[in-house]
Write a protein that holds these residues in place. Sequence first.
Motif, mmCIF file in Angstrom:
data_model
loop_
_atom_site.group_PDB
_atom_site.id
_atom_site.type_symbol
_atom_site.label_atom_id
_atom_site.label_comp_id
_atom_site.label_asym_id
_atom_site.label_seq_id
_atom_site.Cartn_x
_atom_site.Cartn_y
_atom_site.Cartn_z
ATOM 1 N N CYS A 20 0.923 -1.331 0.136
ATOM 2 C CA CYS A 20 0.152 -0.102 -0.081
ATOM 3 C C CYS A 20 0.814 1.303 0.153
ATOM 4 C CB CYS A 20 -1.048 0.256 1.331
ATOM 5 S SG CYS A 20 -1.925 -1.336 1.259
ATOM 6 N N PHE A 21 2.029 1.037 0.203
ATOM 7 C CA PHE A 21 2.790 2.444 0.516
ATOM 8 C C PHE A 21 4.105 2.385 -0.458
ATOM 9 C CE2 PHE A 21 0.322 2.274 4.229
ATOM 10 C CZ PHE A 21 -0.260 3.502 4.319
ATOM 11 N N VAL A 22 5.131 1.465 -0.316
ATOM 12 C CA VAL A 22 6.409 1.389 -0.916
ATOM 13 C C VAL A 22 6.305 1.042 -2.263
ATOM 14 C CG1 VAL A 22 8.411 0.144 -1.146
ATOM 15 C CG2 VAL A 22 7.544 0.340 1.169
ATOM 16 N N LEU A 23 5.339 0.111 -2.840
ATOM 17 C CA LEU A 23 5.195 -0.178 -4.162
ATOM 18 C C LEU A 23 4.656 1.206 -4.904
ATOM 19 C CD1 LEU A 23 5.365 -2.099 -6.671
ATOM 20 C CD2 LEU A 23 3.175 -2.885 -5.924
ATOM 21 N N PRO A 24 3.414 1.855 -4.556
ATOM 22 C CA PRO A 24 3.020 3.061 -5.283
ATOM 23 C C PRO A 24 3.996 4.009 -5.240
ATOM 24 C CG PRO A 24 1.419 1.992 -3.390
ATOM 25 C CD PRO A 24 2.644 1.341 -3.359
ATOM 26 N N TYR A 25 4.826 4.279 -4.284
ATOM 27 C CA TYR A 25 5.735 5.246 -4.184
ATOM 28 C C TYR A 25 7.150 5.213 -5.036
ATOM 29 C CZ TYR A 25 9.548 8.411 -2.430
ATOM 30 O OH TYR A 25 10.714 9.449 -2.276
ATOM 31 N N ALA A 26 7.347 3.822 -5.220
ATOM 32 C CA ALA A 26 8.335 3.548 -6.190
ATOM 33 C C ALA A 26 8.026 3.584 -7.498
ATOM 34 C CB ALA A 26 9.057 1.927 -5.739
ATOM 35 N N MET A 27 7.020 3.170 -7.756
ATOM 36 C CA MET A 27 6.371 3.192 -9.362
ATOM 37 C C MET A 27 6.141 4.815 -9.706
ATOM 38 S SD MET A 27 3.435 0.264 -9.864
ATOM 39 C CE MET A 27 2.223 1.166 -8.462
ATOM 40 N N ARG A 28 5.757 5.599 -8.639
ATOM 41 C CA ARG A 28 5.712 6.998 -9.148
ATOM 42 C C ARG A 28 7.020 7.618 -9.161
ATOM 43 N NH1 ARG A 28 5.823 11.792 -6.223
ATOM 44 N NH2 ARG A 28 5.693 10.763 -4.050
ATOM 45 N N ILE A 29 8.048 7.368 -8.397
ATOM 46 C CA ILE A 29 9.421 7.934 -8.727
ATOM 47 C C ILE A 29 10.122 7.365 -9.981
ATOM 48 C CG2 ILE A 29 11.845 7.927 -7.858
ATOM 49 C CD1 ILE A 29 9.794 9.573 -6.150
ATOM 50 N N GLN A 30 9.731 5.908 -10.343
ATOM 51 C CA GLN A 30 10.507 5.460 -11.563
ATOM 52 C C GLN A 30 9.530 5.855 -12.934
ATOM 53 O OE1 GLN A 30 13.037 3.990 -11.728
ATOM 54 N NE2 GLN A 30 13.697 3.626 -9.502
ATOM 55 N N GLY A 31 8.258 6.395 -12.659
ATOM 56 C CA GLY A 31 7.556 6.877 -13.834
ATOM 57 C C GLY A 31 6.889 5.848 -14.569
ATOM 58 N N VAL A 32 6.764 4.451 -13.739
ATOM 59 C CA VAL A 32 5.728 3.369 -14.384
ATOM 60 C C VAL A 32 4.503 3.304 -13.727
ATOM 61 C CG1 VAL A 32 8.143 2.139 -14.930
ATOM 62 C CG2 VAL A 32 7.109 1.914 -12.747
ATOM 63 N N SER A 33 3.610 2.661 -14.462
ATOM 64 C CA SER A 33 2.285 2.389 -14.330
ATOM 65 C C SER A 33 1.957 1.108 -13.479
ATOM 66 C CB SER A 33 1.360 2.529 -15.219
ATOM 67 O OG SER A 33 1.424 1.475 -16.163
ATOM 68 N N LEU A 34 1.064 0.844 -12.761
ATOM 69 C CA LEU A 34 0.657 -0.357 -11.977
ATOM 70 C C LEU A 34 0.487 -1.381 -13.089
ATOM 71 C CD1 LEU A 34 -0.061 -1.790 -9.659
ATOM 72 C CD2 LEU A 34 -2.525 -1.094 -9.624
ATOM 73 N N ARG A 35 -0.189 -1.033 -13.996
ATOM 74 C CA ARG A 35 -0.562 -2.097 -15.155
ATOM 75 C C ARG A 35 0.554 -2.660 -15.694
ATOM 76 N NH1 ARG A 35 -4.495 -1.430 -20.299
ATOM 77 N NH2 ARG A 35 -4.226 -3.704 -21.152
ATOM 78 N N ALA A 36 1.750 -1.644 -15.920
ATOM 79 C CA ALA A 36 3.039 -2.212 -16.598
ATOM 80 C C ALA A 36 3.770 -2.888 -15.539
ATOM 81 C CB ALA A 36 3.921 -1.002 -17.026
ATOM 82 N N THR A 37 3.838 -2.265 -14.247
ATOM 83 C CA THR A 37 4.436 -3.067 -13.256
ATOM 84 C C THR A 37 3.881 -4.592 -12.882
ATOM 85 O OG1 THR A 37 4.949 -1.224 -12.044
ATOM 86 C CG2 THR A 37 5.152 -3.269 -10.736
ATOM 87 N N LEU A 38 2.749 -4.532 -12.911
ATOM 88 C CA LEU A 38 1.830 -6.121 -12.773
ATOM 89 C C LEU A 38 2.357 -7.030 -14.102
ATOM 90 C CD1 LEU A 38 -1.497 -5.199 -11.433
ATOM 91 C CD2 LEU A 38 0.220 -6.221 -10.247
ATOM 92 N N ARG A 39 2.189 -6.477 -15.211
ATOM 93 C CA ARG A 39 2.423 -7.218 -16.471
ATOM 94 C C ARG A 39 3.814 -7.699 -16.649
ATOM 95 N NH1 ARG A 39 1.067 -3.761 -19.571
ATOM 96 N NH2 ARG A 39 3.486 -2.679 -20.620
ATOM 97 N N GLU A 40 4.889 -6.676 -16.409
ATOM 98 C CA GLU A 40 6.408 -6.947 -16.645
ATOM 99 C C GLU A 40 7.129 -7.589 -15.453
ATOM 100 O OE1 GLU A 40 8.439 -3.832 -18.398
ATOM 101 O OE2 GLU A 40 6.467 -3.004 -19.334
ATOM 102 N N ALA A 41 6.634 -7.167 -14.065
ATOM 103 C CA ALA A 41 7.408 -7.815 -13.001
ATOM 104 C C ALA A 41 6.590 -8.795 -12.240
ATOM 105 C CB ALA A 41 7.554 -6.326 -12.058
ATOM 106 N N TYR A 42 5.439 -8.707 -11.761
ATOM 107 C CA TYR A 42 4.737 -9.633 -10.927
ATOM 108 C C TYR A 42 4.222 -10.831 -11.512
ATOM 109 C CZ TYR A 42 5.118 -6.493 -7.113
ATOM 110 O OH TYR A 42 5.745 -5.694 -5.861
ATOM 111 N N LEU A 43 3.371 -10.635 -12.662
ATOM 112 C CA LEU A 43 2.558 -11.761 -13.082
ATOM 113 C C LEU A 43 3.551 -12.712 -13.722
ATOM 114 C CD1 LEU A 43 -0.478 -10.302 -14.783
ATOM 115 C CD2 LEU A 43 -0.302 -11.638 -12.586
#
Length: 524
Positions: free
Chosen positions: A423-446
Motif C-alpha cells: 500500500c505504500f512502498v510499491l506505489p511510491y516506487a512506481m511514481r518515482i520510476q515513472g511506471v504504471s501499476l498495469r505495466a508493473t503487474l504485466r512486466e514484474a509480478y505476473l
Amino acid sequence: MKPESTRTSALRRWVLRSTLANYLGQLATFGTGFALTPFVLHQIGAIDYGLWLLVGSVVAYGGLLDLGITSAVIKYVAEYRARDQIAQAQSLIATALSLYTALGLLVMALAAALAPLFSQVFNVPPDERATASALALLMGVALGVSIPCTTSHSVLRGLQRFDYANLVSVGGTLLSAVATVVVLLAGGGLLGMVAVNIPVTLAMQVLAVALIKRSAPELHFGWRGASRRLVRTVLSFSSSMFLIQVAGQLQSETDEIVIGAFLPVSAITPYGIAQRLSEVAHLLTRQFVKVLLPLASELHAEDDQARLRALFMASTRLTLASFLPIGCVVVILAQPILTLWVGAAYASYAHLVLILTTASLIDTSQWPAGSLLQGMARHRLLAFFAIGSGLVNLALSLILVRPLGVMGVALGTLIPTTIESLCFVLPYAMRIQGVSLRATLREAYLPALAPAVPMVAVLVGLRELVRPDSLISIAGVGCVSVLVYLAGYMSFGAGQAERQLSRDALRAALRFTRSRFSRAGSDT
C-alpha cells in the motif's frame, strides 16, 4: 565512450558475476549455519539456545548505532569512483571509520552498564541469571568490535568487488563454525561459543583491508583524512537509513523479546527455529539485491533514467522469481524439513513457517525498489513507512501474544509488512520510476507469480505421493518442483536479459568444465 550494446553486455556480465559470487558466498554461509544449528541446540540445550536468541535480539538493537552509515559508504564509494573523485572517496572512508570506531566504543560502554539489568526485565530462570548477564556483556563487546569492522566490507561492496566481500564473509563463517565446534566440544559452553567470535571478527578485518589494497591500491584504509564536512554528507544520507534500520529491528528482533517478556524463555526456541527456516528464501534472494545499490548509484550519477526504470522492472521480477520456488518448497515441506533438521518435536510449528515465509516474501519483493531509491537518494519517505510498520508490528505482537501465543507474534509481523509493502512502498516506487501499476503487474509480478501455480500443484502431489522423510527424498521433491517453476518462468516469464544471462552462465559453466577436463587430461 563505449557503444550502447557493448556497455549493456558488460553490465549484464557484471551483474551475473556479482550475483553468482553473492550466491556462492551465501550458500556456504547458510549451509554452515544450517548444519551447525542442531549441533549447537544439542550441546547447550533448548533453554540456553532460547536465552542466546533472546540476548542476541536485545543486543542487536545496539547495532542501530551503525546509524545507516554502511549504506552511505557503499553509495558514495561507488559514486565517487564513477566520477573519478578518488580523494573524496578516500576521505569518506576515513570519516566513516572514525565515526564507526566511536560508535563501537559507545556500544561496549552501554553493554557494560546494562548487562546486569537483563535478568530483571525478562523471564530468565534463577539459575540462568548470571549466565544471562555475562552473555549480554560478551555479545555487546562483540558487537562493539564488529561495528568499525563493517567499514571494510562496505568499501568492498562500494568498489563492487562482491567476490572479495563474499570471501571475507565465508571465511569468517567457516572460521567461526570451526571455533564454535571446538569450544563446545571442549566444554566452553554458551559463553565460550560467543567469546570466540571476537578474535574471528578481527582476523577477518585484516583480510578485508588487504583485499581493499589489492583491488584499489589508490585508496588508503585508515583514519587519516577524515573530514568534518563529510560527516554531514554521510549523516544526511544515513539518517533515513537509520530510521529504516530501526524499523527493521522492530520487525525482525522484537518478536523474541516479546515472547521472552510474556512467555517462558523456552518458547523462543521453536519460534526462532521456524523463523530461521522461513529465512532460507530471503537469504538466498538478497544476494541478487545486494548488487543493486552500487549499480543504481552509478547509473544515477550518469543520469541514466531509462536503465534505472528497466532495472526496477527486471530486478523486481528476478527477486520474486528467486524467492518463490525456494519459499514454496520450504512452506509445503516444512514438517519433514523440521523433523529431519531439529527433531519431530518441532514439526508442529510448521504453521509458523508459513506465516513468516509469506511475510518475508512480501517484504523481499520490495527490496529492489528500496535499493534503487537509496541509490537515487530518494529513500527518505521509505523511512517513515518503515517506522510506522515497525511500530504497528510491535503493538500487534503485544496484543496478540497472550491470546494466540507465538502464532500471534508471527501474525504481528505479517499484517503490517503486507500493508507497508503493497500500500505504500510499491506505489511510491512506481511514481518515482515513472511506471504504471498495469505495466508493473504485466512486466514484474505476473511473469514471476504465474509459474508458481503449476509448481505448487506438482509439489503438493509429490509430497502426498512420496511422503519425503529423508534428506535425499526432500531434496528430490524440491528439485523437481523448482525445475517445474524454472521451466515455466524461462518459457513465458523471463525477459530477454534473463535469457541472455542464463545463456552466458551456461556458456561460462561449460567453458569451466571443459578447461577442468582438459587440465585433468594433460596431467595424466
